[in-house]
Design an enzyme around this catalytic site. Structure first.
Site, PDB file in Angstrom:
ATOM      1  N   GLU A 162       0.816  -1.212   0.000  1.00 24.46           N
ATOM      2  CA  GLU A 162       0.000   0.000   0.000  1.00 24.46           C
ATOM      3  C   GLU A 162       0.851   1.265   0.000  1.00 24.46           C
ATOM      4  O   GLU A 162       0.459   2.272  -0.602  1.00 24.46           O
ATOM      5  CB  GLU A 162      -0.948   0.011   1.207  1.00 24.46           C
ATOM      6  CG  GLU A 162      -2.053  -1.022   1.141  1.00 24.46           C
ATOM      7  CD  GLU A 162      -1.683  -2.362   1.754  1.00 24.46           C
ATOM      8  OE1 GLU A 162      -2.550  -3.245   1.822  1.00 24.46           O
ATOM      9  OE2 GLU A 162      -0.499  -2.510   2.175  1.00 24.46           O
ATOM     10  N   MET A 182      23.857   9.302   3.416  1.00 23.90           N
ATOM     11  CA  MET A 182      23.783  10.648   3.979  1.00 23.90           C
ATOM     12  C   MET A 182      24.037  10.641   5.478  1.00 23.90           C
ATOM     13  O   MET A 182      24.671  11.556   6.023  1.00 23.90           O
ATOM     14  CB  MET A 182      22.411  11.268   3.675  1.00 23.90           C
ATOM     15  CG  MET A 182      22.313  12.740   4.042  1.00 23.90           C
ATOM     16  SD  MET A 182      23.499  13.783   3.151  1.00 23.90           S
ATOM     17  CE  MET A 182      22.586  14.100   1.638  1.00 23.90           C
ATOM     18  N   LYS A 192     -17.718  -0.976   4.739  1.00 20.81           N
ATOM     19  CA  LYS A 192     -18.066  -2.026   3.790  1.00 20.81           C
ATOM     20  C   LYS A 192     -19.571  -2.102   3.549  1.00 20.81           C
ATOM     21  O   LYS A 192     -20.018  -2.353   2.419  1.00 20.81           O
ATOM     22  CB  LYS A 192     -17.549  -3.375   4.292  1.00 20.81           C
ATOM     23  CG  LYS A 192     -17.738  -4.491   3.274  1.00 20.81           C
ATOM     24  CD  LYS A 192     -16.894  -5.696   3.573  1.00 20.81           C
ATOM     25  CE  LYS A 192     -17.050  -6.756   2.478  1.00 20.81           C
ATOM     26  NZ  LYS A 192     -16.128  -7.893   2.663  1.00 20.81           N
ATOM     27  N   PHE A 239     -11.807  -6.792  13.649  1.00 21.86           N
ATOM     28  CA  PHE A 239     -10.662  -7.230  12.855  1.00 21.86           C
ATOM     29  C   PHE A 239     -10.361  -6.208  11.763  1.00 21.86           C
ATOM     30  O   PHE A 239     -11.240  -5.793  11.023  1.00 21.86           O
ATOM     31  CB  PHE A 239     -10.958  -8.601  12.233  1.00 21.86           C
ATOM     32  CG  PHE A 239      -9.849  -9.103  11.335  1.00 21.86           C
ATOM     33  CD1 PHE A 239      -8.620  -9.461  11.851  1.00 21.86           C
ATOM     34  CD2 PHE A 239     -10.050  -9.206   9.967  1.00 21.86           C
ATOM     35  CE1 PHE A 239      -7.606  -9.923  11.031  1.00 21.86           C
ATOM     36  CE2 PHE A 239      -9.044  -9.671   9.131  1.00 21.86           C
ATOM     37  CZ  PHE A 239      -7.814 -10.033   9.668  1.00 21.86           C
ATOM     38  N   GLN A 240      -9.112  -5.791  11.686  1.00 19.45           N
ATOM     39  CA  GLN A 240      -8.618  -4.823  10.710  1.00 19.45           C
ATOM     40  C   GLN A 240      -9.382  -3.494  10.773  1.00 19.45           C
ATOM     41  O   GLN A 240      -9.635  -2.856   9.760  1.00 19.45           O
ATOM     42  CB  GLN A 240      -8.644  -5.397   9.290  1.00 19.45           C
ATOM     43  CG  GLN A 240      -7.617  -6.508   9.103  1.00 19.45           C
ATOM     44  CD  GLN A 240      -7.355  -6.866   7.661  1.00 19.45           C
ATOM     45  OE1 GLN A 240      -8.208  -6.677   6.784  1.00 19.45           O
ATOM     46  NE2 GLN A 240      -6.173  -7.403   7.382  1.00 19.45           N
TER      47      GLN A 240
END
Length: 587
Positions: free
Chosen positions: A60, A487, A172, A122-123
């Protein structure tokens, strides 16, 4: 099924289908996505869209950086779609990057059903709350009938005023809910936002700027990312006035870096002559900039001799870091058009004679050119970029990660047009280069896009080799591989007597072996790859990379002792400029 429907329809459709048509109506042709449980409905409808192509990234963060690369390279809003929970939180770094660099993005996330929000399902993550400080605006959609309006608003907000990211979180059950869409519902934006949008700049203020320029003897244009839509107007303004131009990291390409009046980049790793010009200037025309600390160093010492004119589209930036003498809150493009019209209407009446000043700056350019040392067959990273510049005629779109390679790419490649240079400026997000290059290639079919990357940055999103291979994009990856976090190593050399604190990225047990083996990894993705370790091999290797159709990886082994120079230390000023030295010095 998503389709081009009339404004009035009696067809009941689910929320995901309505969403996809809303995107189509906003002109979206490409979305960057990774599916999950809470976004499956959206992906099902995307498969039926006749106009939207869905690009499957492999993470993602990669998809959001790809959307950013698309937006930066095209000027159109980038769109990314992720599922709830970890999918949504994986977007956060790219949203912060887009927020700081003023990139128009619309991020759409799936969310758990409304009745489960707040239960620790969940999630489930409260992505609206998580992203509120790093987006222009965000939405949690609670009514399917709001989807057409919210999507219209999201694109307007992302693109208007100072661009930036907008997030739309869609539960959803809203995606599944059936409704008859109403496409004519007007936007419902707060009056305070509309009121803050800049208007046509006042003519008397533009006349004041021109008057200051005519009076000045040592003027400098300080040009930033806010000028990305006004390259033609900027060039015309310079033609009419003869004022030399220094660009920020974000402003590269907005004025051609090979133009006789270009001072190239200013700031921490800018040219000596650009920083000299700002230090000695009696007038600083700051267009589309925010006086970032990496440009100004010690703010009190920056342009301390100059009257300052600040033109910016965001009123919050005016006077935030440096108080101007004249400020104009306006679209820089409109301001430049207005000033150009005034100048063209009075040619011969105004005196812009900066010959002595330009001659002085040319002497500094000769005295302090960009340069580097060579050590036998070791490959100077700057040399590799110069060869790439020569062999692409400065025409490639260049994306980078973050670190030394980013600064060398800024210094040694020639940028002639806006949106040619893609880099994470404000956030400095490693892992940006490869997915951003992929997004730029989608936005510019057939154009060569080169990701100039470091081994540390490249490894952070290396999985996106899959996407550029599957889509056969013309993306070339040139890794400047020094086996270190370059760096940070440079700062260790300067500040900590070269004590290495977890900045070696290779295998300590086999220090002479390049690790990891990017060649083998690339071949695992079916991408041709070559490694070069000798300077004499570079030209032929770059030629082969550019002539090979589709994606390609070139692993260029460079010394880790090399420093990016010149350098003004953080919090320093022009007088503190470091001109020489590297990690080969004994401490």
């Amino acid at each position: 099924m998503a389709s081009s429907s009339p404004t009035v329809t009696t067809l009941r459709r689910n929320g995901a289908d309505i969403l996809v048509e809303a995107l189509e109506r906003c002109g979206v042709g490409d979305v960057f996505a990774y599916p999950g449980g809470a976004s499956m409905e959206i992906h099902q409808e995307l498969t039926r869209s006749p106009t939207i192509r869905t690009h499957l990234l492999r993470h993602e963060q990669g998809e959001a950086f790809a959307a950013s690369g698309y937006a930066r390279a095209s000027g159109r809003p980038g769109v990314c779609i992720a599922t709830s929970g970890p999918g949504a939180t994986n977007l956060v770094t790219a949203l912060a990057d887009a927020y700081l660099d003023s990139v128009p993005l619309v991020a759409i996330t799936g969310q758990v059903p409304r009745y489960m929000i707040g239960t620790g399902a969940f999630q489930e993550t409260p992505v609206v709350e998580v992203t509120r400080p790093i987006t222009k605006h965000n939405y949690l959609v609670l009514d399917v009938d709001d989807i057409p309006r919210i999507i219209k608003e999201a694109f307007f907000l992302a693109s208007s005023g100072r661009p930036g990211p907008v997030l739309v979180d869609i539960p959803k059950d809203i995606q599944q809910h059936m409704a008859v869409p109403s496409w004519g519902t007007p936007m419902q934006l707060p009056n305070r936002y509309i009121a803050r949008l800049p208007e046509q700049p006042a003519t008397d203020l533009l006349e004041q700027v021109i008057h200051l320029a005519a009076e000045a003897r040592r003027p400098v244009l300080y040009v930033g990312g806010g000028c990305s839509a006004s390259g033609d107007e900027l060039r015309r303004f310079v033609e009419l006035t003869g004022i030399p131009v220094a660009t920020t990291l974000m402003g590269l390409g907005n004025f051609p870096s090979d133009h006789p009046l270009s001072l190239r980049m200013l700031g921490m790793h800018g040219t000596v002559y650009a920083n000299y010009a700002v230090d000695k200037a009696d007038l600083l025309l700051a267009f589309g900039v925010r006086f970032d600390d990496r440009v100004t160093g010690r703010i009190e010492a920056f342009a301390s001799r100059a009257k300052i004119v600040h033109i910016d589209i965001d009123p919050a930036e005016i006077g935030k870091n440096k108080q101007p003498h004249v400020s104009i809150c306006a679209d820089v493009k409109l301001a430049l058009q207005g000033m150009n019209a005034l100048l063209e209407g009075s040619i011969g009446e105004r005196n812009f004679d900066y010959r002595d000043w330009c001659s002085e700056l040319e002497q500094k350019r000769i005295e302090f050119p960009l340069g580097y040392q060579t050590f036998g067959e070791a490959i100077p990273p700057q040399y590799a970029i110069q060869v790439l510049d020569e062999m692409t005629n400065g025409e490639a779109i260049v994306a980078t990660g973050v670190g030394q390679h980013q600064m060398w790419a800024a210094q040694y490649y020639t940028y002639r047009r806006p949106r040619q240079w893609l880099s994470s400026g404000g956030l400095g997000a490693m892992g940006f280069g490869l997915p951003a290059a992929a997004g730029a290639a989608v936005a510019n079919p057939g154009v060569t896009v080169v990701d100039i990357d470091g081994d540390g940055s490249f490894l952070m999103n290396i999985q996106e080799l899959a996407m550029i291979r599957i889509e056969n994009l013309q993306v070339k990856v040139m890794v400047l591989n020094n086996q270190h976090l370059g760096m940070v190593v440079q700062w260790e050399d300067i500040l900590y007597k070269a004590n290495r604190a977890h900045t070696y990225l290779g295998n300590p047990e086999k220090g002479s072996v390049i690790y990891p083996d990017f060649i083998t990894i690339a071949r695992g993705f079916s991408i041709p790859a070559v490694r070069v370790a000798n300077k004499s091999e570079v030209r032929a290797a770059i030629k082969e990379m550019l002539e090979t159709p589709g994606p390609y990886l070139l692993d260029v082994i460079v010394p880790h002792q090399e420093h990016v120079l010149p350098m003004i230390p953080s919090g320093g000023s022009f007088k503190d400029t470091i001109l020489d030295g590297d990690g080969r010095t004994l401490h």
